[in-house]
Design a protein around this motif. Structure first.
Motif, PDB file in Angstrom:
ATOM      1  N   UNK A 708      39.280  17.682  35.637  1.00  0.00           N
ATOM      2  CA  UNK A 708      39.396  18.687  36.716  1.00  0.00           C
ATOM      3  C   UNK A 708      39.142  20.112  36.261  1.00  0.00           C
ATOM      4  N   UNK A 709      39.311  20.381  34.968  1.00  0.00           N
ATOM      5  CA  UNK A 709      39.129  21.741  34.461  1.00  0.00           C
ATOM      6  C   UNK A 709      37.689  22.011  34.049  1.00  0.00           C
ATOM      7  N   UNK A 710      36.827  21.029  34.149  1.00  0.00           N
ATOM      8  CA  UNK A 710      35.427  21.229  33.821  1.00  0.00           C
ATOM      9  C   UNK A 710      35.104  21.216  32.342  1.00  0.00           C
ATOM     10  N   UNK A 711      35.992  20.674  31.519  1.00  0.00           N
ATOM     11  CA  UNK A 711      35.753  20.583  30.080  1.00  0.00           C
ATOM     12  C   UNK A 711      35.070  19.247  29.798  1.00  0.00           C
ATOM     13  N   UNK A 712      33.875  19.291  29.236  1.00  0.00           N
ATOM     14  CA  UNK A 712      33.094  18.091  28.984  1.00  0.00           C
ATOM     15  C   UNK A 712      33.476  17.491  27.636  1.00  0.00           C
ATOM     16  N   UNK A 713      33.728  16.197  27.632  1.00  0.00           N
ATOM     17  CA  UNK A 713      34.028  15.472  26.399  1.00  0.00           C
ATOM     18  C   UNK A 713      32.711  14.953  25.831  1.00  0.00           C
ATOM     19  N   UNK A 714      32.453  15.261  24.570  1.00  0.00           N
ATOM     20  CA  UNK A 714      31.189  14.898  23.924  1.00  0.00           C
ATOM     21  C   UNK A 714      31.483  14.099  22.657  1.00  0.00           C
ATOM     22  N   UNK A 715      30.426  13.637  22.023  1.00  0.00           N
ATOM     23  CA  UNK A 715      30.547  12.932  20.740  1.00  0.00           C
ATOM     24  C   UNK A 715      30.492  13.952  19.607  1.00  0.00           C
ATOM     25  N   UNK A 716      31.467  13.884  18.732  1.00  0.00           N
ATOM     26  CA  UNK A 716      31.562  14.816  17.604  1.00  0.00           C
ATOM     27  C   UNK A 716      31.546  14.003  16.315  1.00  0.00           C
ATOM     28  N   UNK A 717      30.637  14.338  15.424  1.00  0.00           N
ATOM     29  CA  UNK A 717      30.489  13.604  14.173  1.00  0.00           C
ATOM     30  C   UNK A 717      31.077  14.351  12.983  1.00  0.00           C
ATOM     31  N   UNK A 718      31.635  13.609  12.049  1.00  0.00           N
ATOM     32  CA  UNK A 718      32.189  14.147  10.804  1.00  0.00           C
ATOM     33  C   UNK A 718      31.865  13.175   9.665  1.00  0.00           C
ATOM     34  N   UNK A 719      32.088  13.633   8.439  1.00  0.00           N
ATOM     35  CA  UNK A 719      31.936  12.772   7.270  1.00  0.00           C
ATOM     36  C   UNK A 719      33.308  12.527   6.668  1.00  0.00           C
ATOM     37  N   UNK A 720      33.623  11.257   6.556  1.00  0.00           N
ATOM     38  CA  UNK A 720      34.891  10.846   5.961  1.00  0.00           C
ATOM     39  C   UNK A 720      34.560   9.929   4.789  1.00  0.00           C
ATOM     40  N   UNK A 721      34.973  10.341   3.612  1.00  0.00           N
ATOM     41  CA  UNK A 721      34.672   9.600   2.377  1.00  0.00           C
ATOM     42  C   UNK A 721      33.161   9.399   2.231  1.00  0.00           C
ATOM     43  N   UNK A 722      32.423  10.427   2.639  1.00  0.00           N
ATOM     44  CA  UNK A 722      30.982  10.374   2.497  1.00  0.00           C
ATOM     45  C   UNK A 722      30.252   9.583   3.557  1.00  0.00           C
TER      46      UNK A 722
END
Length: 749
Positions: A708-722
Motif C-alpha cells: 500500500x505504501x508503494x515500496x517495490x520489493x526487488x531481488x537483491x544479490x550478495x556474496x556469502x562465502x564467495x
C-alpha cells in the motif's frame, strides 16, 4: 425374340390377343376369364397370380422364383427424410397436468388479505369522498329538485294523456294514407288506434282514482310526519328527473376527469408505441398483434398489473429505461407507473399502474415502531413495494451497501437497518458516521463504540476499529473451529444457539459506517482501511460480523471495487449517472433495466433499487424519523437491560491493536551503509524493535505490508562465502522516496 418365361408358350391359339407391330400383348382380364372357365370345367383351382405375387414377401420371391436373378439390384426412389415441423393438427398436443397452465381458482386480487384490504380500503375511500362531496351540496340539490319537480309534474301528466290517446306512431301512418288518398287504410289504422286507446283510458282512469285516493289520505288521514316527508322525498326526485332539461343535471360532477384510468390492453399498446423504441414500432407496423398479453390484466393491490410479451428482440429493460415516456403515453404521473422486467424471459414486462401516484399513497408505519423484537437470524420488515407490500430483509450472513446522492434518503435507510439490529439484545453495535451531523446520535446509548465527525481523530479511530475488526475475525474463526469440533457449529458458521451463549464470544457484531468515502479518500488511512475492510467482508460473513456501509460518492476511488464485488445486499437510491448506478448494484445492472437514475432526490426520498433480497426491484424503505427512532431505542434499552447486554456509559471494550509506522520503523532498523536489505533481515530487526507487532513476520508478510505504501520489493544479490545469493528485499532509495511522498501528502516535513 426372347421368350418371356412367365408367358404361356402357345400364344397363337384361341385366346383373345392384340397385335401391334409384330408384338403380341395378352389381354389379361380376358385371359383370366377364359382360364377360370377352363379350370372350373376341369375341377381345378383358379389362383390370381398378380394378387398372390403382391402378397408374397421378398424372401418368398427369392426362394420360390427360380428365375430370380441374384445379381440384380433393385433401384428404389431416393428418400429425403421426414418433415421436421410438427403437423398442423387442430388439436392441442397432450401435456401433463403439471405443465398445463390453469387459471387460479381464487382471483389474484383475493390471494392475500392485504390485497383484499387494500382494494376495499380504496373503494371505501373513494365512496366516502363522493358521499361527502354530495352531502355538502345537498341543500343546493334540494332546491334544484323542487324547481324541476313542478314542470316534471305537468310534463308527466301530458305524457300520460298522450299515451292514452294511442297516437304515438299511428298518427304518422294515417297521415301517410291520407296523403296517398287511401281511405281504406286510414280507417283500418284509426280503428286500431281506437282499440288501443280504449283499454289505455281505463288504465289511466284507474290510476287517476288511485292517485286521488292516495292524495286524500296523505292530506286528511292521521299519518306520522316522517312518513309524509318520506313520501315527498321519494316523489320529488322522480318528478325533478322528469322535468329537468337533459343538459342540466341536478348533481354536480365530483371531478373534471376520471378518478382512475383503468388499465387496458389498448392503453398499454399505445403507451409502448409512444416510448420511441424502434423494435416495437417496426414489429407492430408489420403485425398488430406483436405485443401480446400472456395473462389477463388484473387488480394487484392498489392498482392493476399487466404482464406484456414485447416483440421479438425487444427487452423489458428498454422500456424500463423509458419510464417517463411510458407514463406520458398513459397521461399519468411518473410515480404512478412502475415497469419492471418480468419472469420468464428478457422480453417480458411486468407493468404495474397504481390507483394514484405513490407520492399521494400513505406508506404504512414500520411494523416494529411500537412493539416487537428482532432476531438477526430472521428477516425483518425493511421496505415496501409500489403496491405497498412489505419487503423483508436479512442481516445475518450479509453485508450491506447503501448508496445515493444527497437527499435520496440513504442515511435513513441505513439507520433503519441499525434500528432493527438494536432490537436484538444479543447484537453488539459499533457505529461511525463520518458526516458529522449526528444522524446516528440517537443510537449512541446502545453502542459499544460510536464516532461522529470527519476530522482526522475520528477517522483514525474508525481506521483503528477496522484493524481491530480484522483481529476479531481471526479470534472468531478459532472459536468457530473449536465449536465445530464439538459438533455445535454445522457448516462452520455462527448459529442462533452459539450467538445466544454469553461464553461463546460469537454474538452478532453490527458495524455501521456512514459516508465511508471520507475514510477511503483519506491520504493516511484510506488505502489500508480499504484493503482490510475487503478481507473483513470476505471473512466476517460466517463469523457473525455484519457490515453496513453507506456512501454518496460511489466511484472507484471512494469505493474500492473489491468491496463492491463482495457485498451481497445492495440498495441503490437516487444517483446521477450509470457509473454510480453500476458501482452500487453491480456491472450491467443499468443495462438490464435496474436504474436508480429515475428517482428524483428529495421528492422521491426513500425510493431505490434493492438487490440481493430476491429479485432486484424498486423499493421504498420505511420512514422512521429521529423522534420515532427514540421510541425504538427506548424499547431496545429495556430489552438489553433485561438481557444484561446494555453497554455501560463511558466504557470502551475494544482493545486497539498496537499502532505502528512501518516505514518509520524500517528507517530506524535499516543497516548502516547498506543500499539494499533482504526482507528476512529486516523482519528480524523489526521483531527486536517491536516484538508485540512484528514477532513472527516473514518475508511475504513484509512484502504485503509494503504494497500500500508503494515500496517495490526487488531481488537483491550478495556474496556469502564467495557464492552469489539472491533474495527478495527492498532498496533504501525506494524507502526514502515512499517516506517523502507520504510526508508531502500529509503536509509535514
Amino acid at each position: 425374340m426372347t421368350q418371356n418365361p412367365h408367358e404361356p408358350e402357345n400364344q397363337s391359339g384361341d385366346g383373345p390377343l392384340t397385335a401391334l407391330n409384330g408384338f403380341q400383348f395378352a389381354d389379361r382380364s380376358a385371359t383370366a376369364t377364359v382360364e377360370t372357365a377352363k379350370s372350373a370345367e376341369s375341377g381345378g383351382q383358379v389362383v390370381p397370380l398378380d394378387s398372390r405375387r403382391r402378397a408374397r414377401t421378398p424372401d418368398e420371391d427369392t426362394e420360390e422364383d427360380e428365375s430370380f436373378d441374384h445379381e440384380t439390384v433393385a433401384i428404389e426412389a431416393e428418400t429425403l427424410g421426414g418433415p421436421v415441423d410438427p403437423p398442423d393438427d387442430d388439436a392441442a398436443p397432450y401435456t401433463t397436468r403439471t405443465v398445463q397452465r390453469r387459471e387460479p381458482i381464487i382471483p389474484a386480487t383475493l390471494h392475500t388479505w392485504r390485497g383484499i384490504r387494500t382494494m376495499l380500503a380504496w373503494q371505501a375511500k373513494d365512496a366516502g369522498y363522493v358521499i361527502s362531496y354530495h352531502a355538502v351540496r345537498s341543500p343546493k340539490y334540494a332546491a334544484k329538485a323542487l324547481w324541476y319537480a313542478v314542470p316534471g309534474l305537468f310534463g308527466t301528466l301530458g305524457r300520460l294523456l298522450h299515451w292514452a290517446t294511442a297516437e304515438e306512431g299511428n298518427w304518422a301512418l294515417r297521415q301517410y294514407a291520407a296523403d296517398r288518398n287511401d281511405p281504406e287504410t286510414w280507417l283500418k289504422l284509426d280503428k286500431q288506434r281506437q282499440r288501443q286507446s280504449r283499454w289505455r283510458w281505463w288504465i289511466l282512469i284507474a290510476l287517476a282514482v288511485m292517485v286521488l285516493i292516495g292524495l286524500l289520505v296523505f292530506l286528511l288521514a292521521d299519518i306520522p310526519t316522517w312518513a309524509r316527508l318520506l313520501a315527498v322525498v321519494a316523489a320529488v326526485p322522480v318528478l325533478a328527473r322528469a322535468g329537468r332539461p337533459t343538459d342540466k343535471p341536478i348533481t354536480d360532477r365530483v371531478s373534471t376527469g376520471p378518478r382512475y384510468r383503468k388499465l387496458t390492453a389498448e392503453l398499454v399498446r399505445r403507451a409502448l408505441l409512444s416510448c420511441g423504441i424502434s423494435g416495437i414500432n417496426q414489429a407492430v407496423s408489420k403485425d398488430p398483434n406483436a405485443i401480446s398479453f400472456p395473462t389477463e390484466i388484473h387488480r394487484d393491490g392498489p392498482g392493476h398489473l399487466a404482464v406484456v410479451d414485447l416483440p421479438f428482440g425487444v427487452e423489458a429493460a428498454d422500456v424500463v429505461a423509458r419510464r417517463g415516456r411510458l407514463a406520458s403515453g398513459m397521461r399519468l404521473p411518473l410515480d404512478q407507473v412502475w415497469p419492471e422486467p418480468g419472469d420468464g424471459h428478457p422480453g417480458r414486462l411486468a407493468l404495474w399502474v397504481g390507483y394514484e401516484p405513490a407520492s399521494q399513497m400513505k406508506q404504512p408505519s414500520w411494523p416494529l415502531l411500537r412493539d416487537g423484537k428482532v432476531d438477526v437470524f430472521k428477516p425483518f420488515p425493511f421496505a415496501t413495494t409500489p403496491r405497498m407490500d412489505t419487503v423483508n430483509a436479512s442481516l445475518m450472513f450479509r453485508n450491506w451497501l447503501v448508496g445515493g446522492q444527497p437527499g435520496s434518503g440513504k442515511t435513513f435507510a441505513l439507520r433503519l437497518a441499525v434500528l432493527a439490529a438494536c432490537l436484538d439484545p444479543r447484537a453488539e453495535l459499533r457505529i461511525y458516521e463520518l458526516k458529522g451531523v449526528g444522524d446516528f446520535k440517537v443510537l449512541e446509548p446502545l453502542c459499544t463504540e460510536y464516532g461522529n465527525g470527519f476530522d482526522d481523530e475520528t477517522i483514525a479511530r474508525c481506521a483503528g476499529m477496522i484493524r481491530w475488526l480484522y483481529k476479531e475475525c481471526e479470534r472468531r474463526s478459532k472459536r468457530i473451529a473449536h465449536f465445530a469440533q464439538l459438533g455445535k457449529a454445522p457448516e462452520n458458521k455462527v448459529t442462533p444457539e452459539l450467538a445466544s451463549r454469553k461464553d461463546s464470544g460469537l454474538h452478532p457484531l453490527i458495524v455501521a459506517i456512514d459516508e465511508i468515502q471520507e475514510l477511503f479518500l483519506h491520504g493516511k488511512f484510506g488505502k489500508e482501511a480499504g484493503e482490510i475492510l475487503e478481507k473483513v467482508i470476505k471473512l466476517g460473513r460466517a463469523l457473525g460480523v455484519i457490515l453496513l456501509i453507506g456512501t454518496q460518492i460511489p466511484d472507484k476511488d471512494s469505493l474500492p471495487t473489491g468491496i463492491t464485488r463482495n457485498v451481497n445486499t445492495r440498495y441503490c437510491m437516487s444517483v446521477a449517472d450509470q457509473v454510480a448506478n453500476d458501482m452500487i448494484l453491480g456491472t450491467s445492472m443499468y443495462k438490464n433495466g435496474y436504474r436508480a437514475t429515475i428517482f428524483e432526490p428529495v421528492v422521491e426520498a426513500g425510493w431505490g433499487i434493492l438487490s440481493g433480497l430476491g429479485k432486484p426491484a424498486a423499493r421504498r424503505s420505511f420512514e422512521v424519523d429521529t423522534d420515532k427512532a427514540k421510541q425504538v431505542v427506548a424499547r431496545a434499552m429495556q430489552l438489553r437491560g433485561l438481557a444484561g447486554t446494555l453497554p455501560e456509559e463511558g466504557t470502551q471494550t475494544r482493545e486497539d491493536a498496537p499502532t505502528y509506522d512501518l516505514l518509520a520503523d524500517l528507517a530506524k532498523v535499516w543497516p548502516a551503509g547498506e543500499s539494499g536489505a533482504w526482507n528476512e533481515t529486516l523482519c528480524g530487526y523489526l521483531g527486536q524493535l517491536r516484538p508485540d507487532v512484528y514477532t513472527g513476520w516473514a518475508s511475504e508478510q513484509l512484502t504485503t505490508a509494503l504494497k500500500p505504501h508503494g515500496v517495490t520489493v526487488v531481488s537483491i544479490g550478495r556474496r556469502i562465502d564467495g557464492k552469489p545469493v539472491t533474495r527478495r528485499g527492498i532498496r533504501f532509495d525506494d524507502l526514502a522516496d515512499a517516506i517523502a511522498e507520504r510526508n508531502r501528502l500529509n503536509g509535514s516535513g
